[in-house]
Design an enzyme around this catalytic site. Structure first.
Site, PDB file in Angstrom:
ATOM      1  N   HIS A 157       0.890  -0.805   0.493  1.00 42.29           N
ATOM      2  CA  HIS A 157       0.089   0.053  -0.178  1.00 42.29           C
ATOM      3  C   HIS A 157       1.137   1.240  -0.307  1.00 42.29           C
ATOM      4  O   HIS A 157       0.273   2.523   0.991  1.00 42.29           O
ATOM      5  CB  HIS A 157      -1.314  -0.173   1.577  1.00 42.29           C
ATOM      6  CG  HIS A 157      -2.012  -1.071   1.294  1.00 42.29           C
ATOM      7  ND1 HIS A 157      -3.190  -1.898   2.723  1.00 42.29           N
ATOM      8  CD2 HIS A 157      -2.341  -1.581   0.143  1.00 42.29           C
ATOM      9  CE1 HIS A 157      -3.416  -2.418   2.369  1.00 42.29           C
ATOM     10  NE2 HIS A 157      -3.474  -2.712   1.035  1.00 42.29           N
ATOM     11  N   PRO A 158       1.691   1.629  -0.919  1.00 44.88           N
ATOM     12  CA  PRO A 158       2.806   2.600  -0.524  1.00 44.88           C
ATOM     13  C   PRO A 158       1.921   4.168  -1.157  1.00 44.88           C
ATOM     14  O   PRO A 158       1.233   3.576  -1.900  1.00 44.88           O
ATOM     15  CB  PRO A 158       3.536   2.310  -1.666  1.00 44.88           C
ATOM     16  CG  PRO A 158       3.067   1.150  -2.719  1.00 44.88           C
ATOM     17  CD  PRO A 158       2.378   0.062  -1.765  1.00 44.88           C
TER      18      PRO A 158
END
Length: 533
Positions: free
Chosen positions: A469-470
């Site tokens: 989930h960057p």
């Protein structure tokens, strides 16, 4: 070769497909959608369990890695990002999760007008086609399908009961603003098949005469003239081409790709650019900074008297049954999202809303991509939803084909280490409830021998891994130091916006695909409103 379009969208992923749909809808504008990857016409994209075969596959994944992480005791992690039409929506976990109202209200409090929960909820609803139908929180008839899962596991029902016994309420929906509770995740699937943004937003409109789609076409840089966008330089079929723009370029290449393209174009920190021999066209020291990600701690239990995927997947008869169930019913383990059951909770009493999310799975393995264990297993993977640690993404050369440096800087903040310890303790508290007693759960990872706070901090670094989930590397804000403003315009550049997860100033509380779609939906409205004919 020279071509010209009103709008150029860089990246046909989660955000890009929606943007192409919306910006070409009125027929007044010519739109180019550019994707570095190839077609999503690959069976493992569409069979839900196929994420196992898409991550780490050069056909569908950029194959990135992080730098060695001090907080993870020197380990580097694989860092999957979609390199295929549909982007990460073609390889992700298919979980529909908006985050919490407090996430967006915080964005508003940081000076981003128009981004509060009440502001963004209509955009979530507009695109949605929920199995629940139209109501206060959900939409019906949109392009983005949200459905219930097509399988069940007795051991997960017991874990859900155990969470209730531990003081976490059972709820129906994680998408109403406060996620405190335990429930089964809703998924982006349709009739047992993955629903990606190609199916939702691109295929229905691919024949629009004003839309041109380029695949296997890599953008090497944005062409600037006196801080105004002129177009993009691309490599296609082994040749260098220029594609020119009349109105705006929209970067939708994600939290890794968008800052990479900006830096290759001379937009960024002069110290980084000068070292690589790139002339600084527009100075902004925050491009590529502020990287945030959810680090998951996979707490694994060895069970007795339980039916889990481990036994089915390790048996020839079990595999045959799995295949036949999917072939005839489009249900069962092959229709599984990576995680089925969710738990949102607080790590301690100082939080008003959940800061922890569990992804609970009726399976166990040592490492992603490795075989399942030969015993009945359950994984309670827990992540800190609001990490304080901040990392960065930066190019390492002038060659667009070189992967950037990705340094999430996991567990660098002391607060994150404390939350990691609390996370493991909460997993142990849930598993020890009466509802799980019949399975005689034994902690396999990290191991019950780790009890002290210092031991658990150390072991968190051993078992922690990304949950993919960057966000945040082109963060929006109301100060001159932010990368984008609240209209998603890149500061200091005329005719350039970013519309993907990189604009999030702080990470949302949960899976990031749905918020990225919301960002694209809102961005398309902003773009059309400022380009009226």
């Amino acid at each position: 070769m020279s071509q010209r379009y009103d709008f150029i969208i860089v990246g046909a992923g989660t955000a890009g497909c929606l943007l192409a749909n919306r910006l070409s809808a009125n027929g007044k504008f010519s739109v180019a959608l550019i994707e570095a990857g190839g077609s999503d016409n690959y069976h493992w994209v569409h069979i839900p369990v196929g994420y196992l075969y898409c991550m780490g596959n050069k056909r569908t994944d950029w194959l990135y890695k992080t730098t060695k992480q001090e907080g993870l005791n020197g380990r580097e992690l694989n860092y999957p990002r979609g390199k295929v039409m549909g982007g990460c929506s073609s390889i992700n976990g298919m979980i529909y999760m908006r985050g919490q109202a407090a996430d967006y209200d915080q964005w508003r409090q940081m000076g981003n007008d128009g981004w509060s929960w009440d502001d963004v909820l209509p955009y979530f609803k507009n695109m949605e086609d929920s199995y629940e139908g139209e109501n206060k929180f959900h939409g019906s008839g949109g392009e983005w399908k949200v459905n219930q899962q097509r399988l069940s596991w007795d051991v997960l029902d017991h874990f859900k009961e155990a969470a209730v016994e531990a003081g976490i309420p059972e709820i129906d929906d994680f998408n109403e603003g406060n996620n405190f509770g335990v429930s089964y995740f809703k998924v982006n699937q349709n009739a047992g098949l993955r629903w990606n943004t190609v199916k939702g937003f691109l295929k229905p409109i691919k024949n629009r005469k004003n839309l041109t789609i380029f695949s296997k076409c890599e953008v090497s840089k944005i062409i600037l003239d006196n801080k105004k966008t002129k177009g993009v330089e691309v490599f296609r079929n082994g040749k260098l081409e220029e594609i020119f723009v009349n109105r705006e370029i929209v970067l939708a290449s994600g939290s890794i790709g968008s800052p990479k393209i900006l830096e290759l174009s001379g937009i960024g920190n002069p110290k980084i650019l000068k070292k690589l021999g790139i002339k600084t066209e527009v100075e902004n020291k925050n491009i590529g900074e502020n990287l945030q990600d959810h680090l998951q701690l996979r707490v694994i239990y060895k069970l007795e008297n339980a039916k889990t995927l481990n036994e089915k997947a390790n048996s020839l008869l079990g595999k045959l049954g799995i295949g036949l169930e999917y072939a005839f019913k489009r249900s069962g383990p092959m229709s599984m999202a990576p995680s089925q059951l969710g738990v949102f909770a607080m790590s301690d009493n100082s939080y008003d809303t959940p800061n922890l999310q569990f992804h609970v799975q009726p399976l166990s393995l040592d490492k992603f991509g490795e075989p399942l264990h030969n015993f009945p297993g359950l994984t309670a993977s827990v992540c800190n939803l609001n990490p304080q640690s901040r990392g960065n993404v930066h190019i390492v050369s002038r060659n667009h084909r070189d992967a950037p440096s990705i340094d999430p800087n996991y567990l660098s903040a002391e607060k994150d280490k404390i939350v990691a310890v609390q996370s493991i303790k909460l997993a142990r508290r849930i598993i020890s409830q009466p509802a799980m007693k019949q399975f005689n759960p034994q902690e396999f990872t990290p191991g019950i021998q780790y009890q002290s706070e210092e031991d658990l901090k150390k072991v968190a670094g051993d078992i922690g891994t990304t949950i993919f989930h960057p966000v945040g590397t082109c963060a929006m804000g109301n100060s001159i130091s932010s990368v984008t403003d609240s209209n998603l315009k890149v500061r200091g550049v005329e005719g350039l916006r970013v519309a993907d997860a990189s604009i999030m100033p702080t990470i949302t509380s949960g899976n990031t695909n749905a918020p990225t779609l919301m960002i694209a939906e809102k961005a398309s409205e902003m773009i059309l409103n400022s380009n009226k004919i």
